[in-house]
Design a protein around this motif. Structure first.
Motif, mmCIF file in Angstrom:
data_model
loop_
_atom_site.group_PDB
_atom_site.id
_atom_site.type_symbol
_atom_site.label_atom_id
_atom_site.label_comp_id
_atom_site.label_asym_id
_atom_site.label_seq_id
_atom_site.Cartn_x
_atom_site.Cartn_y
_atom_site.Cartn_z
ATOM 1 N N ASP A 15 0.825 -1.226 0.000
ATOM 2 C CA ASP A 15 0.000 0.000 0.000
ATOM 3 C C ASP A 15 0.854 1.269 0.000
ATOM 4 N N PHE A 17 3.146 2.051 2.308
ATOM 5 C CA PHE A 17 3.612 2.448 3.640
ATOM 6 C C PHE A 17 5.052 1.993 3.880
ATOM 7 N N SER A 44 8.313 -6.043 14.337
ATOM 8 C CA SER A 44 7.961 -7.345 13.757
ATOM 9 C C SER A 44 8.335 -7.394 12.283
#
Ligand SMILES: Nc1ncnc2c1ncn2[C@@H]1O[C@H](COP(=O)(O)OP(=O)(O)OP(=O)(O)O)[C@@H](O)[C@H]1O
Ligand SMILES: [Mg+2]
Length: 262
Positions: A15, A17, A44
């Motif tokens: 997307d 990001f 993570s």
């Protein structure tokens, strides 16, 4: 010798990001590194790129000097422990521990005796020997998390990766398991990368901490060095102020009544 290097690593999700930006970080052989930062800072994502569960979109990751960007997860020789134990509910603890070993193929394939020996060793180390015939649902949370840890360690991974492995446990168990994890590390010497957003966990476990904010590395050093010499306002507020507040709270709690009235 098992070192890990991140060199200018980027992760941009589909997307658009940008979750990790230009991360350069070296983890030394036998080191216990803690990745610390607030929710959403990219901890993570960083671990998952190293594990081969996410592609990197820039830079290189090396294990033992070898570039692993395109190596499948199973070929990286890593052990992983997550927040959810994900044990096989219908299998005994013994079979949960041995499952990964029984699945090894080709030149890695182990015979039955070797598998039993390794399971016995790890069960002793984690004090699970009395529980080997039980099913996961018959164990406490802490015991289940030890099985998850054992399952990763029994394969003798080059690097052990842990992502918030203790967050499902209550405070007392978390404290116990934290000591257990550090003891195991000192005994086995496995290079370890441990993700947490808990400052105290990071301070007590790490040889070095890498503090992330918004996908960017803020400081990478020994925990006490970060506490005494924070690199910037973020570290000062996220780490130092947090710890000072905890200490103030504890001091206030244990003040004698006459001191409170003064
Ligand atoms: N598949 C995805 N697509 C788009 N954005 C994602 C995806 N996975 C994670 N992100 C975003 O990337 C950022 C970093 O996520 P990540 O899971 O690495 O954070 P974290 O530091 O582990 O946080 P937490 O402490 O909450 O687990 C977050 O803003 C998250 O919303
Ligand atoms: Mg996370």
């Amino acid at each position: 010798m098992v070192s890990v290097e991140f060199e200018q690593v980027n992760k941009q999700y589909e997307d658009g990001f940008q979750a990790v930006q230009n991360l350069t970080l070296d983890i030394k052989d036998k080191e216990f590194l803690v990745l610390l930062g607030p929710s959403g800072c990219g901890k993570s994502t960083t671990l998952r790129m190293l594990a081969g569960l996410e592609d990197v979109t820039g830079g290189n990751i090396r294990i033992d000097g070898m570039k692993v960007n395109h190596l499948p997860a199973g070929a990286r020789g890593l052990g992983m422990v997550f927040q959810s134990y994900a044990l096989y509910p219908h299998m005994s603890i013994h079979d949960n521990l041995s499952f990964g070993l029984r699945m090894m193929k080709g030149t890695d394939k182990l015979d039955g005796n070797e598998i039993s020996k390794r399971v016995k060793e790890i069960a002793q180390l984690l004090e699970l020997d009395d529980h080997l015939d039980k099913k996961p649902k018959e164990l406490s949370g802490g015991q289940r998390q030890r099985v998850a840890l054992g399952r990763a360690l029994v394969r003798r991974p080059k690097v052990l990766l842990m992502d918030e492995p203790l967050s499902n446990l209550d405070a007392e168990l978390r404290h116990q398991m934290r000591n257990e994890i550090r003891r195991l590390h000192d005994e086995l010497g496995t290079t370890t990368i441990y993700v947490t957003h808990d400052q105290i966990e990071a301070m007590t476990l790490a040889d070095r901490i890498a503090i992330l904010d918004k996908g960017e590395l803020q400081q990478h050093c020994a925990p006490m060095e970060a506490y005494h010499n924070p690199a910037n306002d973020f570290v000062r507020s996220f780490l130092c102020k947090h710890i000072d507040d905890l200490v103030d709270t504890a001091n206030a709690l244990f003040k004698k009544p006459e001191e409170v009235n003064e």
